[in-house]
Design a protein around this motif. Structure first.
Motif, mmCIF file in Angstrom:
data_model
loop_
_atom_site.group_PDB
_atom_site.id
_atom_site.type_symbol
_atom_site.label_atom_id
_atom_site.label_comp_id
_atom_site.label_asym_id
_atom_site.label_seq_id
_atom_site.Cartn_x
_atom_site.Cartn_y
_atom_site.Cartn_z
ATOM 1 N N GLN A 223 0.822 -1.196 0.000
ATOM 2 C CA GLN A 223 0.000 0.000 0.000
ATOM 3 C C GLN A 223 0.866 1.259 0.000
ATOM 4 O O GLN A 223 2.019 1.234 0.451
ATOM 5 N N VAL A 224 0.272 2.333 -0.509
ATOM 6 C CA VAL A 224 0.916 3.645 -0.412
ATOM 7 C C VAL A 224 0.868 4.103 1.032
ATOM 8 O O VAL A 224 -0.188 4.080 1.677
ATOM 9 N N LYS A 225 2.029 4.500 1.561
ATOM 10 C CA LYS A 225 2.096 5.007 2.934
ATOM 11 C C LYS A 225 2.093 6.524 3.001
ATOM 12 O O LYS A 225 1.525 7.118 3.923
ATOM 13 N N ALA A 226 2.741 7.168 2.046
ATOM 14 C CA ALA A 226 2.854 8.627 2.064
ATOM 15 C C ALA A 226 3.342 9.094 0.706
ATOM 16 O O ALA A 226 3.914 8.317 -0.072
ATOM 17 N N VAL A 227 3.125 10.382 0.435
ATOM 18 C CA VAL A 227 3.614 11.009 -0.791
ATOM 19 C C VAL A 227 4.457 12.210 -0.409
ATOM 20 O O VAL A 227 4.011 13.081 0.341
ATOM 21 N N ILE A 265 6.789 8.296 -3.697
ATOM 22 C CA ILE A 265 5.559 7.695 -3.185
ATOM 23 C C ILE A 265 5.982 6.479 -2.374
ATOM 24 O O ILE A 265 6.408 5.468 -2.924
ATOM 25 N N ASP A 266 5.902 6.626 -1.071
ATOM 26 C CA ASP A 266 6.411 5.604 -0.155
ATOM 27 C C ASP A 266 5.457 4.418 -0.083
ATOM 28 O O ASP A 266 4.229 4.596 -0.021
ATOM 29 N N SER A 268 4.436 0.417 1.636
ATOM 30 C CA SER A 268 4.422 -0.226 2.950
ATOM 31 C C SER A 268 5.559 -1.217 3.130
ATOM 32 O O SER A 268 5.881 -1.592 4.260
ATOM 33 N N SER A 307 -3.533 8.498 -2.584
ATOM 34 C CA SER A 307 -3.561 8.853 -1.169
ATOM 35 C C SER A 307 -3.118 7.638 -0.370
ATOM 36 O O SER A 307 -2.958 6.530 -0.913
ATOM 37 N N ASP A 308 -2.919 7.810 0.920
ATOM 38 C CA ASP A 308 -2.500 6.713 1.782
ATOM 39 C C ASP A 308 -3.489 5.554 1.680
ATOM 40 O O ASP A 308 -4.708 5.757 1.680
ATOM 41 N N GLY A 309 -2.941 4.342 1.601
ATOM 42 C CA GLY A 309 -3.776 3.153 1.562
ATOM 43 C C GLY A 309 -4.063 2.619 0.182
ATOM 44 O O GLY A 309 -4.599 1.510 0.047
#
Length: 316
Positions: A223-227, A265-266, A268, A307-309
């Motif tokens: 999952q995306v954790k942060a941008v 784009i970080d 998980s 977005s996150d998630g």
């Protein structure tokens, strides 16, 4: 924001060029495959694909792997037979005969010519001592803004010195795609990243560089954790890889010519992310160190839709 004045064939004249702006604007498809090498038709096709949300990578007018992969991505999205070859149906769906001008005129501003980085050293330790790893040339900055290869931009403007107040010819790739991404698929085999909405519709499709056999990209779903926009870069040879014989951990400054470009784009899975690059023309030639590398403009577009998630699935 890009401010363009659209230009039509009768306003263009540059007979000394191998590929002139006029040849791009008037290019049309009459059948067969794309010409070998560089052509006005291929550049026009690249711009039309970009407008359709299917990134060709850099707009340079050359027939090659990224252009073919973009054609395949468009064919797949439209439910057509997938062969990566231009045909009349693809040309019509892209609006090739009725599209607004694919080139425009842009007036260089004082802001465009300011804030450049004088030079960037090769050594990672020396890079860490800098304040910014930004654009080195006005032509580099404007090429990225209009999704172009820098050499192609310069060739299309042979008399330009890229000074404030000067008017130049640029590609007109259209506005950024907008929407809300629900899922991202990383297709390792085709080296494409697909952004889909909650209904499964393709919002955008991008060429990417993935890891090599020695530093492979991950498998499975995360999952995306942060941008992070304009991120710094954490160099840690104990965790990732060693460069230039430098064994200590360092933090490199932000900048479009940094290791991760304009966006991070970080994900998980620790140390992995989707990010930009300082070498957009080499996406299909270079491997990453396991992360997924986009052109700076493509990952910037994607960053504004995630977005996150958000799920990121790596497909073999």
């Amino acid at each position: 924001m890009r401010t363009l004045t659209l230009i039509f064939p009768f306003l263009l004249a540059s007979p000394a060029l191998a590929l002139t702006p006029e040849e791009v604007q008037v290019a049309t498809y009459t059948g067969g495959t794309l010409p070998e090498g560089q052509s006005g038709l291929t550049m026009k096709l690249q711009i039309l694909l970009d407008r359709a949300g299917i990134s060709p990578g850099v707009i340079d007018g050359y027939k090659g792997g990224m252009s073919e992969s973009a054609l395949r991505a468009f064919e797949q999205r439209e439910g057509l037979p997938v062969d990566g070859i231009l045909d009349p149906e693809v040309w019509i769906l892209l609006g090739g005969n009725t599209a607004e001008p694919v080139l425009g005129q842009y007036s260089v501003t004082a802001e465009d010519v300011s804030g450049l980085t004088a030079s960037i050293p090769d050594n990672v330790r020396e890079k860490a001592q800098m304040n910014e790893l930004g654009y080195l040339r006005v032509s580099e900055r404007l090429a990225e803004r209009y999704h172009m290869d820098e050499d192609a931009l310069i060739a299309m403007n042979p008399q330009a010195v890229f000074a404030a107040g000067e008017t130049i010819v640029v590609a007109n790739p259209g506005a950024y795609v907008e929407g809300t991404v629900d899922r991202i698929e990383i297709h390792k085999g085709s080296q494409r990243a697909v952004a889909l909405d909650a209904g499964g519709a393709v919002l955008a499709n991008y060429p990417v560089a993935i890891g090599s056999n020695s530093t492979p990209s991950p498998s499975g779903t995360m999952q995306v954790k942060a941008v992070a926009m304009n991120p710094t870069y954490s160099y840690n040879p104990d965790v990732n890889f060693e460069a230039d014989g430098v064994e200590e951990a360092l933090t490199l400054p932000p900048g479009t010519n940094g290791p991760v470009g304009s966006v991070w784009i970080d994900l998980s899975k620790p140390t992995y992310g989707l990010h930009g690059t300082d070498s957009p023309a080499e996406l299909f030639e270079n491997h990453s160190h396991g992360c997924v590398r986009f052109t700076n403009w493509d990952v910037t577009e994607l960053a504004h839709m995630v977005s996150d998630g958000v799920s990121v699935e790596f497909l073999e």
